[in-house]
Design a protein around this motif. Structure first.
Motif, PDB file in Angstrom:
ATOM      1  N   LEU A 262       0.833  -1.198   0.000  1.00 56.00           N
ATOM      2  CA  LEU A 262       0.000   0.000   0.000  1.00 56.00           C
ATOM      3  C   LEU A 262       0.869   1.250   0.000  1.00 56.00           C
ATOM      4  N   MET A 263       1.919   1.276   0.816  1.00 58.50           N
ATOM      5  CA  MET A 263       2.769   2.448   0.894  1.00 58.50           C
ATOM      6  C   MET A 263       3.527   2.656  -0.420  1.00 58.50           C
ATOM      7  N   LEU A 264       3.854   1.559  -1.093  1.00 54.33           N
ATOM      8  CA  LEU A 264       4.494   1.665  -2.403  1.00 54.33           C
ATOM      9  C   LEU A 264       3.574   2.388  -3.384  1.00 54.33           C
ATOM     10  N   VAL A 265       2.297   2.006  -3.395  1.00 54.38           N
ATOM     11  CA  VAL A 265       1.321   2.652  -4.273  1.00 54.38           C
ATOM     12  C   VAL A 265       1.153   4.121  -3.899  1.00 54.38           C
ATOM     13  N   MET A 266       1.043   4.400  -2.597  1.00 50.73           N
ATOM     14  CA  MET A 266       0.856   5.768  -2.154  1.00 50.73           C
ATOM     15  C   MET A 266       2.066   6.634  -2.495  1.00 50.73           C
ATOM     16  N   GLY A 267       3.249   6.063  -2.406  1.00 47.22           N
ATOM     17  CA  GLY A 267       4.451   6.807  -2.770  1.00 47.22           C
ATOM     18  C   GLY A 267       4.487   7.144  -4.251  1.00 47.22           C
ATOM     19  N   MET A 268       4.079   6.186  -5.080  1.00 45.23           N
ATOM     20  CA  MET A 268       4.032   6.435  -6.523  1.00 45.23           C
ATOM     21  C   MET A 268       3.036   7.536  -6.851  1.00 45.23           C
TER      22      MET A 268
END
Length: 377
Positions: A262-268
């Motif tokens: 989830l944090m990977l998606v939010m960072g992108m």
């Protein structure tokens, strides 16, 4: 110098945590224009799993607590969460070039609760020998959920007013154009305004736009949203059923891995809209530094009222102040992304992770514990 060194150590340690590492990794991936994509269906499933887990853990903790003892601290937690959102709505949103929906979403994230910051506070309380109620950590959903709901409702009210204003303005322009065509020219402006008023169109669309916004349907729609529904469902299941076995065997083991994705998606996503934040970054930095301490002191004061009137422990007061000073890194971002899709994730995620969380960890927790020890000594 030692204090600055401790602050930098905590800050760098936070950046090296798995949650922050994946967030930064997503930002880097987007910055180099990588074609990496996470399918939307997978993202929605991950959000559902995380919010169900958070709701279950909160419900289980509340069910195992003494509800009579929790009543006043729980009420203060609710009040604090709502108040934090209103403070952001009427401070940050008033600063130059800050979009109102971004300010509301940021305030909602700061009103919601960080589980990692709460865990850090509990660990430090135990190391300092400060006693607190076993159920005190269960106060977080009392602050977390009302703050998120309030932010979504305020954003919905604001966007509804803006939409109504735009429609009224468009209707007025169309009516003016129609009058010009009918008259075969351009009649006197005052005469047009009299005709508009007589026909039911207001002179200033803002005079009546607010009356068209109905609060309850917005609240109902917010509560029926996918993110908040999952959170509230988990809370209800934790309260009314016995989900400990499935919680420990299924939801809890998967939690950190799903959160990392989830944090990977939010960072992108945050990086793709980072350009908008650069225009007003200094205001978010100022807010994010002041807000955790301000929110924590408000909650600390309310907690002291509970301490004096009901015997709520000073350790519990510190926990209440800590969850107020924290900003959500779990339930907040996906809930706000779903509930306020027009808000810029770079604003509310960047404000929280870059400034708010380190301030709460390095300044807030030691400050509140020291204050509690001074008052109790």
């Amino acid at each position: 110098m030692d204090f600055l060194s401790d602050f930098l150590t905590l800050f760098l340690g936070k950046l090296q945590s798995p949650t922050m590492g994946f967030l930064i990794g997503g930002m880097v991936v987007a910055a180099v224009n990588s074609e990496l994509q996470i399918p939307d269906a997978i993202y929605k499933f991950i959000v559902f799993m995380l919010l169900i887990k958070v709701g279950l853990s909160g419900g289980i903790a509340i069910r195992n607590a003494n509800l009579t003892e929790m009543l006043l601290p729980g009420l203060f937690a609710v009040v604090t969460g709502i108040l934090i959102v209103f403070i952001g709505r009427y401070t940050l949103a008033k600063l130059p070039k800050v979009r109102v929906v971004d300010a509301i979403a940021t305030a909602g994230l700061f009103g919601a609760v960080s589980g990692s910051t709460l865990a850090a506070a509990l660990t430090l309380l135990e190391s300092e020998g400060v006693k607190y109620e076993a159920w005190a950590a269960a106060l977080y959903p009392f602050m977390d959920i009302p703050a998120l709901v309030t932010a979504i409702v305020l954003a919905s009210v604001y966007t509804s007013k803006q939409r109504d204003n735009a429609l009224e303005s468009l209707s007025k322009q169309e009516y003016l154009s129609k009058q010009r065509v009918t008259a075969g020219g351009y009649p006197n402006q005052r005469r047009i305004e009299r005709r508009i008023t007589a026909s039911g169109y207001p002179k200033d669309p803002r005079d009546t736009a607010g009356a068209r916004v109905r609060i309850w349907p917005i609240i109902q729609e917010s509560l029926q949203g996918s993110a908040l529904s999952a959170l509230l469902l988990g809370l209800a299941l934790g309260l009314l059923t016995r989900p400990e076995s499935v919680y420990e065997s299924f939801f809890n083991p998967l939690f950190r891995g799903l959160l990392s994705i989830l944090m990977l998606v939010m960072g992108m996503e945050a990086t793709t809209r980072l350009g908008e934040l650069r225009k007003v970054g200094q205001w978010y930095a100022l807010y994010s530094f002041v807000a955790p301490l301000l929110h924590g002191f408000i909650a600390f004061g309310l907690g002291m009222i509970a301490h004096i009137t009901t015997g709520f422990s000073l350790g519990g007061v510190v926990i209440l102040a800590t969850i107020a000073a924290s900003s959500s890194d779990i339930s907040g971002p996906p809930t706000l992304r779903a509930g306020i899709p027009s808000a810029n994730p770079s604003a509310y995620i960047g404000s929280s992770t870059a400034v708010g969380t380190p301030v709460a960890l390095a300044l807030g927790i030691p400050l509140f514990i020291g204050l509690a020890q001074a008052l109790g000594g």
